[in-house]
Write a protein that holds these residues in place. Structure first.
Motif, PDB file in Angstrom:
ATOM      1  N   LEU A  39      -6.802   7.666   2.490  1.00  0.00           N
ATOM      2  CA  LEU A  39      -5.465   7.377   3.219  1.00  0.00           C
ATOM      3  C   LEU A  39      -4.916   6.003   3.100  1.00  0.00           C
ATOM      4  CD1 LEU A  39      -6.155   9.295   6.737  1.00  0.00           C
ATOM      5  CD2 LEU A  39      -4.197   9.868   5.126  1.00  0.00           C
ATOM      6  N   GLN A  40      -5.980   4.914   3.069  1.00  0.00           N
ATOM      7  CA  GLN A  40      -5.543   3.564   2.971  1.00  0.00           C
ATOM      8  C   GLN A  40      -4.827   3.296   1.621  1.00  0.00           C
ATOM      9  OE1 GLN A  40      -5.761   0.927   5.160  1.00  0.00           O
ATOM     10  NE2 GLN A  40      -4.290   0.020   3.656  1.00  0.00           N
ATOM     11  N   GLN A  41      -5.406   4.159   0.641  1.00  0.00           N
ATOM     12  CA  GLN A  41      -4.974   3.992  -0.882  1.00  0.00           C
ATOM     13  C   GLN A  41      -3.320   4.630  -0.648  1.00  0.00           C
ATOM     14  OE1 GLN A  41      -7.746   6.027  -3.362  1.00  0.00           O
ATOM     15  NE2 GLN A  41      -9.008   4.283  -3.420  1.00  0.00           N
ATOM     16  N   ARG A  42      -3.349   5.699   0.060  1.00  0.00           N
ATOM     17  CA  ARG A  42      -1.956   6.366  -0.111  1.00  0.00           C
ATOM     18  C   ARG A  42      -0.857   5.439   0.775  1.00  0.00           C
ATOM     19  NH1 ARG A  42      -2.666  12.252   1.955  1.00  0.00           N
ATOM     20  NH2 ARG A  42      -0.455  12.421   1.753  1.00  0.00           N
ATOM     21  N   LEU A  43      -1.431   4.765   1.571  1.00  0.00           N
ATOM     22  CA  LEU A  43      -0.549   3.731   2.519  1.00  0.00           C
ATOM     23  C   LEU A  43      -0.020   2.860   1.827  1.00  0.00           C
ATOM     24  CD1 LEU A  43       0.695   3.270   5.172  1.00  0.00           C
ATOM     25  CD2 LEU A  43      -1.458   2.158   5.958  1.00  0.00           C
ATOM     26  N   ASP A  44      -1.060   2.328   0.753  1.00  0.00           N
ATOM     27  CA  ASP A  44      -0.573   1.000  -0.149  1.00  0.00           C
ATOM     28  C   ASP A  44       0.328   1.459  -0.906  1.00  0.00           C
ATOM     29  OD1 ASP A  44      -2.593  -0.452   1.275  1.00  0.00           O
ATOM     30  OD2 ASP A  44      -4.173  -0.233  -0.221  1.00  0.00           O
ATOM     31  N   ILE A  45      -0.035   2.717  -1.376  1.00  0.00           N
ATOM     32  CA  ILE A  45       1.251   3.186  -2.639  1.00  0.00           C
ATOM     33  C   ILE A  45       2.525   3.333  -2.090  1.00  0.00           C
ATOM     34  CG2 ILE A  45       1.749   4.961  -3.985  1.00  0.00           C
ATOM     35  CD1 ILE A  45      -1.092   5.579  -4.531  1.00  0.00           C
ATOM     36  N   VAL A  46       2.489   3.743  -0.629  1.00  0.00           N
ATOM     37  CA  VAL A  46       3.911   3.951  -0.039  1.00  0.00           C
ATOM     38  C   VAL A  46       4.464   2.621   0.406  1.00  0.00           C
ATOM     39  CG1 VAL A  46       5.086   4.977   2.106  1.00  0.00           C
ATOM     40  CG2 VAL A  46       3.259   6.300   0.756  1.00  0.00           C
ATOM     41  N   SER A  47       3.526   1.760   0.733  1.00  0.00           N
ATOM     42  CA  SER A  47       4.168   0.284   1.605  1.00  0.00           C
ATOM     43  C   SER A  47       4.672  -0.374   0.404  1.00  0.00           C
ATOM     44  CB  SER A  47       3.066  -0.186   2.128  1.00  0.00           C
ATOM     45  OG  SER A  47       2.618   0.695   3.123  1.00  0.00           O
ATOM     46  N   GLU A  48       3.999  -0.403  -0.887  1.00  0.00           N
ATOM     47  CA  GLU A  48       4.451  -1.283  -2.001  1.00  0.00           C
ATOM     48  C   GLU A  48       6.036  -1.508  -2.043  1.00  0.00           C
ATOM     49  OE1 GLU A  48       3.627  -1.731  -6.645  1.00  0.00           O
ATOM     50  OE2 GLU A  48       2.012  -0.464  -5.503  1.00  0.00           O
ATOM     51  N   PRO A  49       6.827  -0.360  -2.111  1.00  0.00           N
ATOM     52  CA  PRO A  49       8.180  -0.618  -2.439  1.00  0.00           C
ATOM     53  C   PRO A  49       8.813  -1.442  -1.156  1.00  0.00           C
ATOM     54  CG  PRO A  49       7.796   1.653  -2.772  1.00  0.00           C
ATOM     55  CD  PRO A  49       6.430   1.118  -2.197  1.00  0.00           C
ATOM     56  N   PHE A  50       8.371  -1.441  -0.074  1.00  0.00           N
ATOM     57  CA  PHE A  50       8.779  -1.962   1.135  1.00  0.00           C
ATOM     58  C   PHE A  50       8.384  -3.563   0.938  1.00  0.00           C
ATOM     59  CE2 PHE A  50       8.766   2.156   2.545  1.00  0.00           C
ATOM     60  CZ  PHE A  50      10.081   2.568   2.811  1.00  0.00           C
ATOM     61  N   ALA A  51       7.270  -3.743   0.595  1.00  0.00           N
ATOM     62  CA  ALA A  51       6.772  -5.198   0.269  1.00  0.00           C
ATOM     63  C   ALA A  51       7.503  -6.008  -0.779  1.00  0.00           C
ATOM     64  CB  ALA A  51       5.308  -5.146  -0.110  1.00  0.00           C
ATOM     65  N   LYS A  52       8.055  -5.288  -1.692  1.00  0.00           N
ATOM     66  CA  LYS A  52       8.731  -5.935  -2.591  1.00  0.00           C
ATOM     67  C   LYS A  52      10.261  -6.180  -2.234  1.00  0.00           C
ATOM     68  CE  LYS A  52       6.451  -3.617  -6.691  1.00  0.00           C
ATOM     69  NZ  LYS A  52       6.718  -2.850  -7.798  1.00  0.00           N
ATOM     70  N   LEU A  53      10.605  -5.343  -1.240  1.00  0.00           N
ATOM     71  CA  LEU A  53      11.959  -5.566  -0.686  1.00  0.00           C
ATOM     72  C   LEU A  53      12.197  -6.618   0.165  1.00  0.00           C
ATOM     73  CD1 LEU A  53      13.281  -2.090   0.314  1.00  0.00           C
ATOM     74  CD2 LEU A  53      14.038  -3.499  -1.635  1.00  0.00           C
ATOM     75  N   ASN A  54      10.844  -7.036   0.983  1.00  0.00           N
ATOM     76  CA  ASN A  54      10.733  -8.264   1.847  1.00  0.00           C
ATOM     77  C   ASN A  54      10.625  -9.566   1.072  1.00  0.00           C
ATOM     78  OD1 ASN A  54      10.934  -6.545   3.931  1.00  0.00           O
ATOM     79  ND2 ASN A  54       8.837  -6.533   4.380  1.00  0.00           N
ATOM     80  N   VAL A  55      10.281  -9.457  -0.362  1.00  0.00           N
ATOM     81  CA  VAL A  55      10.120 -10.700  -1.166  1.00  0.00           C
ATOM     82  C   VAL A  55      11.340 -11.226  -1.629  1.00  0.00           C
ATOM     83  CG1 VAL A  55       9.249 -11.678  -3.106  1.00  0.00           C
ATOM     84  CG2 VAL A  55       7.800  -9.996  -1.785  1.00  0.00           C
TER      85      VAL A  55
END
Length: 56
Positions: A39-55
């Motif tokens: 689940l943590q791996q899946r969450l990291d994959i899903v969260s990655e695009p949003f982290a890039k948007l915040n940068v």
């Protein structure tokens, strides 16, 4: 004369030993840990695009 017989029930469920219980508990905890990692791996994959948007 009346004779009472005491029948021994052989259809009872098997008794669980402490070792058996602890083994099952440990197996369940290992499965939960594995599922949490997935689940943590899946969450990291899903969260990655949003982290890039915040940068940006």
């Amino acid at each position: 004369m009346h004779v009472h017989s005491v029948a021994c029930r052989t259809d009872r469920e098997p008794e669980c030993s402490r070792f058996h219980y602890e083994k099952q508990l440990l197996e369940k905890m290992v499965r939960m840990e594995f599922n949490m990692e997935r689940l943590q791996q899946r969450l990291d994959i899903v969260s990655e695009p949003f982290a890039k948007l915040n940068v940006m």
